[in-house]
Design an enzyme around this catalytic site. Structure first.
Site, PDB file in Angstrom:
ATOM      1  N   ARG A  63      23.732  20.068  70.363  1.00 15.46           N
ATOM      2  CA  ARG A  63      23.205  19.133  71.294  1.00 15.46           C
ATOM      3  C   ARG A  63      23.239  18.751  72.336  1.00 15.46           C
ATOM      4  NH1 ARG A  63      27.019  13.584  71.402  1.00 15.46           N
ATOM      5  NH2 ARG A  63      25.174  12.322  71.986  1.00 15.46           N
ATOM      6  N   HIS A  67      20.222  17.967  75.290  1.00 16.17           N
ATOM      7  CA  HIS A  67      21.215  17.518  76.364  1.00 16.17           C
ATOM      8  C   HIS A  67      20.183  17.481  77.812  1.00 16.17           C
ATOM      9  CE1 HIS A  67      23.460  13.665  74.334  1.00 16.17           C
ATOM     10  NE2 HIS A  67      22.553  14.110  73.568  1.00 16.17           N
ATOM     11  N   ASP A  68      20.746  18.769  77.688  1.00 15.76           N
ATOM     12  CA  ASP A  68      20.452  19.556  79.380  1.00 15.76           C
ATOM     13  C   ASP A  68      19.088  18.963  79.371  1.00 15.76           C
ATOM     14  OD1 ASP A  68      21.036  21.370  81.969  1.00 15.76           O
ATOM     15  OD2 ASP A  68      20.485  22.935  80.674  1.00 15.76           O
ATOM     16  N   GLY A  73      14.893  19.387  82.991  1.00 22.39           N
ATOM     17  CA  GLY A  73      14.916  20.716  82.318  1.00 22.39           C
ATOM     18  C   GLY A  73      15.850  21.203  82.056  1.00 22.39           C
ATOM     19  N   ASP A  75      18.908  23.166  82.872  1.00 23.29           N
ATOM     20  CA  ASP A  75      18.670  24.494  83.575  1.00 23.29           C
ATOM     21  C   ASP A  75      20.584  24.595  83.891  1.00 23.29           C
ATOM     22  OD1 ASP A  75      19.349  21.410  83.942  1.00 23.29           O
ATOM     23  OD2 ASP A  75      18.117  21.521  85.942  1.00 23.29           O
ATOM     24  N   SER A  77      22.112  21.861  84.119  1.00 21.09           N
ATOM     25  CA  SER A  77      22.738  20.515  84.727  1.00 21.09           C
ATOM     26  C   SER A  77      23.819  19.898  83.834  1.00 21.09           C
ATOM     27  CB  SER A  77      21.616  20.024  85.653  1.00 21.09           C
ATOM     28  OG  SER A  77      21.064  19.268  83.449  1.00 21.09           O
ATOM     29  N   ASN A  95      28.167  10.519  77.342  1.00 22.18           N
ATOM     30  CA  ASN A  95      28.537  12.288  77.256  1.00 22.18           C
ATOM     31  C   ASN A  95      30.163  12.437  76.316  1.00 22.18           C
ATOM     32  OD1 ASN A  95      31.189  11.212  77.819  1.00 22.18           O
ATOM     33  ND2 ASN A  95      31.399  12.572  79.766  1.00 22.18           N
ATOM     34  N   PRO A 165      17.899   9.971  74.046  1.00 17.80           N
ATOM     35  CA  PRO A 165      17.317   8.949  72.966  1.00 17.80           C
ATOM     36  C   PRO A 165      18.708   8.183  72.796  1.00 17.80           C
ATOM     37  CG  PRO A 165      16.979  10.813  72.148  1.00 17.80           C
ATOM     38  CD  PRO A 165      17.268  11.105  73.715  1.00 17.80           C
ATOM     39  N   HIS A 195      19.866  16.691  62.761  1.00 18.77           N
ATOM     40  CA  HIS A 195      20.917  16.036  62.037  1.00 18.77           C
ATOM     41  C   HIS A 195      20.681  16.797  60.595  1.00 18.77           C
ATOM     42  CE1 HIS A 195      20.201  12.578  65.553  1.00 18.77           C
ATOM     43  NE2 HIS A 195      20.335  13.782  66.029  1.00 18.77           N
ATOM     44  N   ASP A 248      24.707  14.723  57.583  1.00 21.13           N
ATOM     45  CA  ASP A 248      23.984  14.857  56.479  1.00 21.13           C
ATOM     46  C   ASP A 248      25.441  15.105  55.331  1.00 21.13           C
ATOM     47  OD1 ASP A 248      22.651  16.283  54.162  1.00 21.13           O
ATOM     48  OD2 ASP A 248      22.486  17.756  55.458  1.00 21.13           O
ATOM     49  N   ASP A 256      19.059  23.176  57.124  1.00 21.11           N
ATOM     50  CA  ASP A 256      18.635  23.178  56.494  1.00 21.11           C
ATOM     51  C   ASP A 256      17.683  21.750  56.604  1.00 21.11           C
ATOM     52  OD1 ASP A 256      19.806  20.991  55.768  1.00 21.11           O
ATOM     53  OD2 ASP A 256      21.159  22.250  53.525  1.00 21.11           O
TER      54      ASP A 256
END
Ligand code: HEM
Ligand SMILES: *[C@@H]1O[C@H](CO)[C@@H](O)[C@H](O)[C@H]1NC(C)=O
Ligand SMILES: *[C@@H]1O[C@H](CO)[C@@H](O)[C@H](O)[C@H]1NC(C)=O
Ligand SMILES: CC(=O)N[C@H]1CO[C@H](CO)[C@@H](O)[C@@H]1O
Length: 329
Positions: A63, A67-68, A73, A75, A77, A95, A165, A195, A248, A256
């Site tokens: 995750r 997000h990075d 991009g 990077d 950050s 966060n 999102p 997920h 899950d 899976d």
């Protein structure tokens, strides 16, 4: 005789291909072969040891990587810590869910790499390879990760808004976030298969779990026994915001295709998970991946490979950080 469509395709490839290859031409799978020959081994040892001691690491890192990459991009950050002068990306409100294990595995790898080959390996490369190794370790597909990313020179919390999102966004808005970065609906569905591991905090799905409508407490797309179990598990979430549930429910620690098998049974967790199963634009891919894990793994691996080169920075556009949570200057 060339048709207009044919001409259009020729021209579009003339226009788009050079910039596409330019963006990535500085990357290669054996980028550190001479400068840091133990790179792969050190990453392998670090990710394996960390995942064994903290099994939540794989989901946390995957995750974190997503997000990075989606913010400016891939990077690193997202790894920068805030200072009194700058509220960094990781401290945006979203966060709270980026758990420490993902940051920690990068720090551990960076520490080992700085001993072996000081100042050579970027934090962005470490995060990209750590995510891939961890997915593989818990049963997911292998995909190749090119190397040579530089680390960002900026990181701001304000850059998050609308760029990641959220489960409560309308599907069109979620599509748009992926589409504007060049990801198709099919790639979006495949990536959402992430997920199949990890967990979500109750507040992330409380809007479809409680007080959904006058006639039904939870969204009717939930399996009724599942929603009852969720309401019990989350009953106290206002007092205890750390309460969380597996994404899950059937095989939470295994990579899976169970996530996709769950959706038609009403065992999806987030509103956006339910939407993938009800939206006619995505339902076909959900069924495809639910019925064929090989097809899911191929699509996920290809989409992850694409994600891993999204917006990467070359020499001059970024730096190789000495420590992953701070800029060099
Ligand atoms: C399609 C839109 C998506 C939405 C709306 C979304 C939303 C969320 C939310 C709300 C959580 C729970 C966070 C928490 O409460 O801690 C979560 C968890 C997670 N997401 Fe997504 N996500 C999306 C796509 C993705 C993609 C593309 C990936 C990776 C390729 C990803 C990987 C993960 C992982 C691995 C977790 C579990 C984290 C953990 O256990 O530490 N998600 N997601
Ligand atoms: C549901 O709505 C009722 C009445 O408005 C309220 O008292 C209750 O706290 C709500 N439950 C949750 C979990 O939000
Ligand atoms: C599953 O998907 C793979 C890869 O796309 C394909 O080669 C295979 O034929 C599919 N299997 C079935 C049973 O459809
Ligand atoms: C909204 C929120 O929970 N923000 C948190 C972001 O992460 C830092 C630590 O990394 C926390 O101190 C913040 O409270």
């Amino acid at each position: 005789m060339a048709s207009p469509l044919f001409l259009f395709l020729c021209f579009s490839s003339l226009f788009f291909t050079p910039s596409y290859s330019q963006r990535q031409s500085f990357l290669s799978v054996n980028y550190y072969q001479k400068t840091c020959p133990r790179f792969e081994q050190i990453l392998q040892d670090t990710t394996t040891n960390k995942q064994i001691s903290s099994p939540t690491t794989a989901a946390a890192t995957l995750r974190l990587f997503f997000h990075d990459c989606f913010i400016g991009g891939c990077d690193a950050s997202v790894l920068i810590s805030s200072t009194p002068f700058n509220k960094a990306e990781r401290d945006a409100d979203i966060n709270l869910s980026l758990p420490g294990d993902g940051f920690d595995v990068v720090v551990r790898a960076k520490t080992a790499l700085e001993l072996a080959c000081p100042g050579v390996v970027s934090c962005a490369d470490i995060l990209a390879v750590a995510a891939r190794n961890l997915v593989l370790m818990i049963g997911g597909p292998y995909y190749s990760v090119k190397l040579g990313r530089k680390d960002s020179l900026t990181s701001t919390a304000s850059s998050i808004d609308g760029n990641l999102p959220k489960p409560t966004m309308p599907m069109n808005q979620i599509f748009q976030i992926f589409e504007s970065r060049g990801f198709s609906v099919q790639e979006m569905v495949a990536l959402s298969g992430a997920h199949t591991i990890g967990f979500s905090h109750c507040k992330e799905f409380s809007s479809i779990l409680y007080n959904y409508s006058i006639t039904s407490e939870s969204a009717p797309s939930y399996n009724p026994r599942f929603s009852q179990a969720l309401r019990d598990a989350c009953a106290n979430y206002h007092q205890n915001p750390t309460l969380s549930v597996f994404n899950d429910v059937m095989s939470p620690n295994k990579f899976d295709n169970m996530y996709f098998q769950n959706l038609p049974k009403g065992l999806g967790l987030l509103s956006s998970d339910h939407a993938l199963n009800s939206d006619p634009r995505t339902k076909g891919y959900v069924d495809l991946y639910a019925n064929n894990q090989t097809a899911f793994f191929e699509a996920f691996g290809a989409a992850m490979e694409k994600l891993s080169v999204y917006g990467v920075k070359s020499e001059g556009k970024g730096e190789t950080r000495r420590r992953c949570d701070a800029f060099n200057n």
